[in-house]
Each structure stands twice: as structure tokens, then as C-alpha cells.
Design a protein around this motif. Structure first.
Motif, PDB file in Angstrom:
ATOM      1  N   PHE A 162      46.646 -19.375 -23.886  1.00  0.00           N
ATOM      2  CA  PHE A 162      45.525 -18.648 -24.112  1.00  0.00           C
ATOM      3  C   PHE A 162      44.927 -18.131 -23.033  1.00  0.00           C
ATOM      4  CE2 PHE A 162      45.723 -21.915 -27.359  1.00  0.00           C
ATOM      5  CZ  PHE A 162      45.213 -21.164 -28.653  1.00  0.00           C
ATOM      6  N   ASP A 163      44.208 -16.906 -22.965  1.00  0.00           N
ATOM      7  CA  ASP A 163      43.715 -16.243 -21.893  1.00  0.00           C
ATOM      8  C   ASP A 163      42.479 -17.140 -21.142  1.00  0.00           C
ATOM      9  OD1 ASP A 163      41.902 -15.676 -23.878  1.00  0.00           O
ATOM     10  OD2 ASP A 163      41.947 -13.457 -23.264  1.00  0.00           O
ATOM     11  N   SER A 164      41.664 -17.904 -21.863  1.00  0.00           N
ATOM     12  CA  SER A 164      40.800 -18.873 -21.421  1.00  0.00           C
ATOM     13  C   SER A 164      40.528 -20.180 -21.881  1.00  0.00           C
ATOM     14  CB  SER A 164      39.373 -17.924 -21.582  1.00  0.00           C
ATOM     15  OG  SER A 164      39.076 -17.978 -22.897  1.00  0.00           O
ATOM     16  N   ALA A 165      39.699 -20.954 -21.100  1.00  0.00           N
ATOM     17  CA  ALA A 165      39.882 -22.358 -21.479  1.00  0.00           C
ATOM     18  C   ALA A 165      38.582 -22.490 -22.687  1.00  0.00           C
ATOM     19  CB  ALA A 165      39.034 -23.017 -20.627  1.00  0.00           C
ATOM     20  N   GLN A 166      37.723 -21.408 -23.032  1.00  0.00           N
ATOM     21  CA  GLN A 166      36.892 -21.093 -24.074  1.00  0.00           C
ATOM     22  C   GLN A 166      37.625 -20.809 -25.364  1.00  0.00           C
ATOM     23  OE1 GLN A 166      33.852 -18.377 -23.623  1.00  0.00           O
ATOM     24  NE2 GLN A 166      33.120 -18.735 -25.919  1.00  0.00           N
ATOM     25  N   THR A 167      38.811 -20.049 -25.395  1.00  0.00           N
ATOM     26  CA  THR A 167      39.555 -19.483 -26.414  1.00  0.00           C
ATOM     27  C   THR A 167      40.286 -20.889 -26.920  1.00  0.00           C
ATOM     28  OG1 THR A 167      41.109 -18.620 -25.188  1.00  0.00           O
ATOM     29  CG2 THR A 167      39.612 -17.266 -26.334  1.00  0.00           C
ATOM     30  N   ARG A 168      41.121 -21.593 -25.954  1.00  0.00           N
ATOM     31  CA  ARG A 168      41.655 -22.700 -26.260  1.00  0.00           C
ATOM     32  C   ARG A 168      40.778 -23.926 -26.690  1.00  0.00           C
ATOM     33  NH1 ARG A 168      42.740 -27.717 -24.903  1.00  0.00           N
ATOM     34  NH2 ARG A 168      41.052 -27.890 -23.136  1.00  0.00           N
ATOM     35  N   ALA A 169      39.788 -24.021 -26.298  1.00  0.00           N
ATOM     36  CA  ALA A 169      38.638 -25.117 -26.822  1.00  0.00           C
ATOM     37  C   ALA A 169      38.453 -24.690 -28.358  1.00  0.00           C
ATOM     38  CB  ALA A 169      37.511 -25.166 -26.167  1.00  0.00           C
ATOM     39  N   LEU A 170      38.253 -23.383 -28.753  1.00  0.00           N
ATOM     40  CA  LEU A 170      37.896 -22.960 -30.139  1.00  0.00           C
ATOM     41  C   LEU A 170      39.128 -23.077 -31.135  1.00  0.00           C
ATOM     42  CD1 LEU A 170      36.007 -19.693 -29.385  1.00  0.00           C
ATOM     43  CD2 LEU A 170      34.967 -21.791 -30.390  1.00  0.00           C
TER      44      LEU A 170
ATOM     45  N   VAL B 132      41.431 -25.710 -30.418  1.00  0.00           N
ATOM     46  CA  VAL B 132      41.574 -26.812 -30.672  1.00  0.00           C
ATOM     47  C   VAL B 132      40.889 -27.463 -31.592  1.00  0.00           C
ATOM     48  CG1 VAL B 132      41.561 -29.140 -29.494  1.00  0.00           C
ATOM     49  CG2 VAL B 132      42.701 -27.369 -28.413  1.00  0.00           C
ATOM     50  N   GLY B 133      39.349 -27.123 -31.747  1.00  0.00           N
ATOM     51  CA  GLY B 133      38.485 -27.417 -32.763  1.00  0.00           C
ATOM     52  C   GLY B 133      38.700 -26.819 -34.101  1.00  0.00           C
ATOM     53  N   GLU B 134      39.453 -25.840 -34.200  1.00  0.00           N
ATOM     54  CA  GLU B 134      39.689 -25.299 -35.412  1.00  0.00           C
ATOM     55  C   GLU B 134      41.029 -25.770 -35.831  1.00  0.00           C
ATOM     56  OE1 GLU B 134      38.920 -21.140 -35.347  1.00  0.00           O
ATOM     57  OE2 GLU B 134      36.663 -21.567 -34.820  1.00  0.00           O
ATOM     58  N   THR B 135      41.923 -26.166 -35.069  1.00  0.00           N
ATOM     59  CA  THR B 135      43.249 -26.543 -35.646  1.00  0.00           C
ATOM     60  C   THR B 135      43.680 -27.855 -35.458  1.00  0.00           C
ATOM     61  OG1 THR B 135      43.904 -24.073 -34.900  1.00  0.00           O
ATOM     62  CG2 THR B 135      45.746 -25.647 -35.562  1.00  0.00           C
ATOM     63  N   HIS B 136      43.234 -28.630 -34.372  1.00  0.00           N
ATOM     64  CA  HIS B 136      43.885 -29.820 -34.173  1.00  0.00           C
ATOM     65  C   HIS B 136      42.704 -30.824 -34.356  1.00  0.00           C
ATOM     66  CE1 HIS B 136      47.645 -27.682 -32.686  1.00  0.00           C
ATOM     67  NE2 HIS B 136      46.949 -27.238 -32.226  1.00  0.00           N
ATOM     68  N   THR B 137      41.944 -30.794 -35.384  1.00  0.00           N
ATOM     69  CA  THR B 137      40.778 -31.711 -35.183  1.00  0.00           C
ATOM     70  C   THR B 137      41.257 -33.042 -35.582  1.00  0.00           C
ATOM     71  OG1 THR B 137      40.454 -31.164 -37.588  1.00  0.00           O
ATOM     72  CG2 THR B 137      39.027 -30.016 -35.832  1.00  0.00           C
ATOM     73  N   ASP B 138      42.456 -33.555 -36.060  1.00  0.00           N
ATOM     74  CA  ASP B 138      42.917 -34.754 -36.500  1.00  0.00           C
ATOM     75  C   ASP B 138      43.352 -35.338 -35.283  1.00  0.00           C
ATOM     76  OD1 ASP B 138      44.726 -32.822 -36.424  1.00  0.00           O
ATOM     77  OD2 ASP B 138      46.223 -33.886 -38.169  1.00  0.00           O
TER      78      ASP B 138
ATOM     79  N   GLN C 253      36.368 -32.221 -28.086  1.00  0.00           N
ATOM     80  CA  GLN C 253      35.154 -31.927 -29.076  1.00  0.00           C
ATOM     81  C   GLN C 253      34.018 -31.693 -28.273  1.00  0.00           C
ATOM     82  OE1 GLN C 253      34.100 -35.260 -31.645  1.00  0.00           O
ATOM     83  NE2 GLN C 253      32.646 -34.087 -32.593  1.00  0.00           N
ATOM     84  N   THR C 254      33.804 -31.970 -27.071  1.00  0.00           N
ATOM     85  CA  THR C 254      32.934 -31.556 -26.153  1.00  0.00           C
ATOM     86  C   THR C 254      32.914 -30.099 -25.797  1.00  0.00           C
ATOM     87  OG1 THR C 254      32.380 -33.867 -25.424  1.00  0.00           O
ATOM     88  CG2 THR C 254      31.495 -31.863 -24.175  1.00  0.00           C
ATOM     89  N   ALA C 255      34.279 -29.800 -25.461  1.00  0.00           N
ATOM     90  CA  ALA C 255      34.822 -28.341 -24.960  1.00  0.00           C
ATOM     91  C   ALA C 255      34.416 -27.542 -26.161  1.00  0.00           C
ATOM     92  CB  ALA C 255      35.982 -28.492 -24.512  1.00  0.00           C
ATOM     93  N   TYR C 256      34.694 -28.065 -27.282  1.00  0.00           N
ATOM     94  CA  TYR C 256      34.466 -27.216 -28.545  1.00  0.00           C
ATOM     95  C   TYR C 256      33.070 -26.732 -28.850  1.00  0.00           C
ATOM     96  CZ  TYR C 256      34.661 -25.740 -33.535  1.00  0.00           C
ATOM     97  OH  TYR C 256      34.498 -24.996 -34.847  1.00  0.00           O
ATOM     98  N   ASP C 257      32.285 -27.973 -28.710  1.00  0.00           N
ATOM     99  CA  ASP C 257      30.725 -27.684 -28.907  1.00  0.00           C
ATOM    100  C   ASP C 257      30.315 -26.482 -28.121  1.00  0.00           C
ATOM    101  OD1 ASP C 257      30.890 -29.221 -31.185  1.00  0.00           O
ATOM    102  OD2 ASP C 257      30.252 -31.041 -29.945  1.00  0.00           O
TER     103      ASP C 257
END
Length: 91
Positions: A27-35, A37-43, A50-54
Motif C-alpha cells: 500500500f502507498d499509505s498507512a491509511q489505505t492499509r488500515a482501510l 484491513v478493516g474491510e478484508t481481515h475483520t476476522d 480496528q482503531t486505525a480503521y476507525d
């Protein structure tokens, strides 16, 4: 046939800023990585993920709001210019 490159893809010329710890996707930024993870690896995500995703979701909402305001202002200015030109031509 051309290969379709997703908007989230990191170009070969740019070194990735970070990787997903679960699937090693770059990923090109930590923000896109957090998004991601929050949309693909929630399990399997942690509370830090989760905090980074929020936070990333809030930042994305703020960026989207600013974009919408720019569009509204642009349309209003365009409308005002058209009205003034129309009044000058007919006046």
C-alpha cells in the motif's frame, strides 16, 4: 486486451510505504492499509487495527466532505458566471 489496474495498486516505480500484515499486499499509505484491513481481515484484526480503521474511515469521510464542498462551490461559481454573462448579453 489491456490489463485493468485497480486504483489501490502501488505502481512499480513507487516503493510501497507499508504492507498488509495478513496478506502482504503493498500500500502507498498507512491509511489505505488500515482501510484494507478493516474491510478484508475483520476476522483476524487486532484492536490497534480496528482503531486505525476507525481513524482512517473518519479521515476519508473528512476528505470526501471537503471534496463535495469544492464541487458545490465550483458549481455555484459557474452558475453565477453564466447568469452574469446572460444578463450582460441580454441587457
Amino acid at each position: 486486451m489491456t490489463e485493468r489496474i485497480p486504483e489501490t495498486a502501488v505502481h512499480d516505480t513507487d516503493p510501497p510505504a507499508t504492507y498488509c500484515r495478513y496478506c502482504d499486499q503493498p500500500f502507498d499509505s498507512a491509511q489505505t492499509r488500515a482501510l484494507h484491513v478493516g474491510e478484508t481481515h475483520t476476522d483476524e484484526w487486532t484492536t490497534d487495527d480496528q482503531t486505525a480503521y476507525d481513524e482512517a474511515l473518519t479521515a476519508e469521510d473528512d476528505e470526501l466532505w471537503v471534496y463535495h464542498m469544492k464541487v458545490v462551490v465550483g458549481l455555484a461559481v459557474t452558475y453565477a458566471i453564466v447568469v452574469v454573462v446572460y444578463m450582460i448579453v441580454l441587457g
